[in-house]
Structure formats: C-alpha cells, structure tokens
Write an enzyme that holds these catalytic residues in place. Structure first.
Site, PDB file in Angstrom:
ATOM      1  N   GLU A 137      36.366  39.238  50.165  1.00 22.32           N
ATOM      2  CA  GLU A 137      37.770  39.356  50.060  1.00 22.32           C
ATOM      3  C   GLU A 137      38.667  39.376  51.323  1.00 22.32           C
ATOM      4  OE1 GLU A 137      39.636  41.065  46.395  1.00 22.32           O
ATOM      5  OE2 GLU A 137      39.659  42.835  47.559  1.00 22.32           O
ATOM      6  N   LYS A 139      41.873  40.287  52.452  1.00 23.63           N
ATOM      7  CA  LYS A 139      43.093  40.989  52.264  1.00 23.63           C
ATOM      8  C   LYS A 139      43.586  41.854  53.596  1.00 23.63           C
ATOM      9  CE  LYS A 139      41.086  45.201  50.149  1.00 23.63           C
ATOM     10  NZ  LYS A 139      41.090  46.038  49.171  1.00 23.63           N
ATOM     11  N   LYS A 200      43.182  36.629  43.718  1.00 22.72           N
ATOM     12  CA  LYS A 200      43.327  38.121  43.092  1.00 22.72           C
ATOM     13  C   LYS A 200      44.753  38.347  42.958  1.00 22.72           C
ATOM     14  CE  LYS A 200      40.848  41.768  43.142  1.00 22.72           C
ATOM     15  NZ  LYS A 200      40.471  42.551  44.458  1.00 22.72           N
ATOM     16  N   GLU A 249      37.671  41.598  34.648  1.00 26.91           N
ATOM     17  CA  GLU A 249      37.377  42.870  35.194  1.00 26.91           C
ATOM     18  C   GLU A 249      37.592  44.231  34.131  1.00 26.91           C
ATOM     19  OE1 GLU A 249      38.888  43.946  39.308  1.00 26.91           O
ATOM     20  OE2 GLU A 249      40.112  45.523  38.178  1.00 26.91           O
ATOM     21  N   ASN A 273      34.787  47.121  38.076  1.00 26.43           N
ATOM     22  CA  ASN A 273      35.461  47.756  39.032  1.00 26.43           C
ATOM     23  C   ASN A 273      35.416  49.329  39.166  1.00 26.43           C
ATOM     24  OD1 ASN A 273      37.361  48.782  41.186  1.00 26.43           O
ATOM     25  ND2 ASN A 273      38.908  47.121  40.476  1.00 26.43           N
ATOM     26  N   GLU A 309      32.229  45.494  41.903  1.00 26.38           N
ATOM     27  CA  GLU A 309      33.567  45.654  42.554  1.00 26.38           C
ATOM     28  C   GLU A 309      33.919  46.962  42.908  1.00 26.38           C
ATOM     29  OE1 GLU A 309      36.916  43.587  40.556  1.00 26.38           O
ATOM     30  OE2 GLU A 309      35.408  42.737  39.105  1.00 26.38           O
ATOM     31  N   SER A 310      34.291  47.144  44.335  1.00 30.37           N
ATOM     32  CA  SER A 310      34.679  48.417  44.825  1.00 30.37           C
ATOM     33  C   SER A 310      33.551  49.420  45.467  1.00 30.37           C
ATOM     34  CB  SER A 310      35.685  49.071  44.174  1.00 30.37           C
ATOM     35  OG  SER A 310      36.867  48.306  43.895  1.00 30.37           O
TER      36      SER A 310
END
Length: 352
Positions: A137, A139, A200, A249, A273, A309-310
């Site tokens: 990602e 960001k 995203k 998601e 997530n 994710e995460s």
C-alpha cells in the site's frame, strides 16, 4: 455505447433527481425513504450509515452566506471515523463532479488502455514465491496514526515495492483523512509501474469507480460495512463493464456470509480487515476466526481468493495468515514507513 447504458442506468439523471429531492422540504416520501434506510441498517446488513439521518446541519446559500440548522441531536453525528469519512464523500464527489462531469469520465474511460488482471497477478506471484501475493500500500497518513511517511513520494515508493516483489499495489486516494489523491494513482500508472493498481477509496457512488479507472486503477475497494448487497452487486457490474476487479472487504463473519450470496464473486477478491471500525484497534486473529467459521469454510470450498488486511508486520504474521487460508495480504504501514521499501518487502516475505 455509453457505459452508463451498459449498466442499465442513467447516472447523471439520478444525480439530478437526488439534487432536486434535497432542495425540497421534507415530504412523506422522504420520511418513507429514510425509514427504509434505517430498517436496512437495523437489519444488520450495513453498520455504517451513508448520510446524517436528519440531514446536514449546514447548507450553502451562495458564496457569501450559508445556513446552519444547529441544535441537532447526537444521533446526527458520526458514530466512528469510517462513518465520518463516508459522510464527507458526498461533498468531495460533488466537487469532483463539477470539474469532471460523469460523461467526460465515461469518454476518457473508453479511451483508456485495458485494465490489467489484478487477481491473476496475485495468483502468479504466489505461485512463484510460495507466499501470499502481496498488495503493498502506497499511503502517506492515516486517521489513527497521522503522517506515516513524511518523505512521501508515491512513484518512488511504488517502484520500490515492485522491485521488492509485490504482486500488486494499493494506492490511497482519500484526500481529507489519508492525505492521498487520485493524482497519486495517475502518477504511478504514468511512471510505468507494471504492478496492477488497486484504488483504495471509500466508494459510495459509481462516479468514483469511473474516476478510478480513468486515473489508472485496475481494481477498487468495496466495503461491506458501508454497502448493502444491492449496491455491491451494482458496483461489481460497473467494474465488470470497465474490465476491473473488486476487493470486497468484510469485518465480521456475518458480513462475509452476506456477501457470499453475491453472484460472480469468484471473479473478484474478498478481504478480511483486522481493524475494528469503531476503535481502529487491530486483532490479527480475526482472520483466523473468520476463516474457521462456516462462511470462511465456504470461501475455501469455492476457491475464492481471500486477502488478509491490517496488522501484518512480520514474516510470522504472514505465515499466520497463510496458515489461516488467505492467498494474499494487503500491507501498508509496516512497509511505507521504511526508508528502503524494497528491502522491507523482501524481509516481510522472507525473500531476501
């Protein structure tokens, strides 16, 4: 053919109708619509409200004046940061639309090169490395952590991820809360990065999907907590018309069970997530719990590609997700804050 016609809708007309509706006093029909939306929320299909239930507390009345309602009850305030982000999108999209009306985006989308196969890129990289395909990602910041990478250069970071072995890239496009932009997406695509790109974004309108495609995206994120199945099905149809893929998601087993009812899901990706929507706290074990649930077992039985994710920071975290049954991972913070993202990717995937 207009892409809006392919989708069986007239989006600009819909927008006009909404604008006219917003300008009229509250009617019995408006109350009925609100009651229907509230019933959908109460049913548990979505946990994030799409708009303030009592309307905005301010209304623009030209460049020199505005109107503020004031004294609205607490129910008219966002319950968490995701709801705040979603509510702001209406204003942001309106600003985008003034600069680039939908017909203009549709014309640009018809001229764009074909979208790259996002899912195939992940599967190919996973086969090559024996690890979950990495969606790295790009960001700069987040609402919970603030600025993550002060020396933010989206093209440099994207190229470094690709050199390290990422299968695909995720590019944050939200401006207000994540300090991202659609321009970053376009710059990465223009720079010749070959990894397919995920936009995203917090998508609530088809307009954003067209904007993502024109900016160079090959896939988009759709959040089940925000979008009921009717909207998810519609946006999936929009993406199909544009040759794009969806990453849908979920945050709970119930959300996963709901989206598994959607047709054509095998052609897209699902994501878990691990970040709580209200507190932003992360629990990596959520991936395992959901994958072990009946809905998670159905995912594996149907061969749907699942993304963790995460909360993924170490090779052990990657191994944990892989053992839980996910075929891809989406990682941002632990990579983007590093001075050498290429080395970070190799270390995370144990490729160094």
């Amino acid at each position: 053919m207009q892409l809006s016609s392919q989708l069986g809708c007239q989006l600009p007309v819909t927008r006009c109708k909404r604008a006219q509706s917003a300008a009229r006093p509250v009617s019995r029909q408006t109350v009925t619509v609100r009651a229907t939306v509230e019933a959908a929320e109460a049913s548990g299909e979505v946990s994030i409200r799409r708009r303030p239930p009592l309307g905005n507390d301010t209304q623009p009345c030209g460049p020199a004046m505005g109107y503020k309602v004031g004294n609205l009850p607490d129910i008219n305030q966002p319950i968490n940061i995701l709801e705040e982000i979603v509510w702001y999108k209406a204003k942001e999209i309106e600003s985008f639309r003034e600069k680039q009306p939908l017909p203009m985006l549709q014309a640009l989308a018809r001229q764009a090169p074909p979208a790259r196969d996002f899912k195939a890129a992940i599967l190919a990289k996973a086969k090559e490395t024996g690890k979950p395909g990495l969606i790295a990602e790009v960001k700069k910041a987040s609402p919970s952590k603030g600025v993550i990478q002060p020396n933010f250069d989206p093209v440099r970071i994207a190229a470094a991820y690709e050199a390290g072995g990422a299968a695909c890239l995720s590019v944050l496009t939200d401006e207000k809360f994540f300090q991202g932009s659609f321009d970053n997406l376009a710059k990465i695509k223009a720079a010749g990065v070959s990894c397919p790109l995920l936009c995203k974004e917090f998508i609530v309108e088809a307009y954003q999907i067209f904007k993502a495609r024109v900016s160079g995206a090959d896939a988009v994120l759709l959040i089940a907590a925000v979008l009921p199945n009717q909207d998810l099905a519609y946006f999936m149809k929009a993406c199909k018309a544009l040759g794009m893929c969806c990453l849908i998601e979920v945050h709970t087993e119930a959300e996963l069970a709901r989206v598994l009812q959607l047709e054509g899901l095998e052609h897209h990706l699902l994501g878990i997530n691990n970040r709580d929507l209200g507190t932003f706290k992360v629990d990596l074990a959520l991936t395992q719990r959901i994958m072990e649930s009946p809905a998670g077992q159905e995912v594996q039985r149907r061969g749907i590609l699942m993304v963790g994710e995460s909360g993924i920071f170490t090779p052990d975290d990657v191994a944990f997700c892989q053992a839980a049954g996910v075929g891809a991972i989406l990682v941002g913070e632990s990579l983007v804050k590093q001075g050498d993202p290429t080395a970070g990717v190799k270390q995370l995937l144990s490729l160094a």
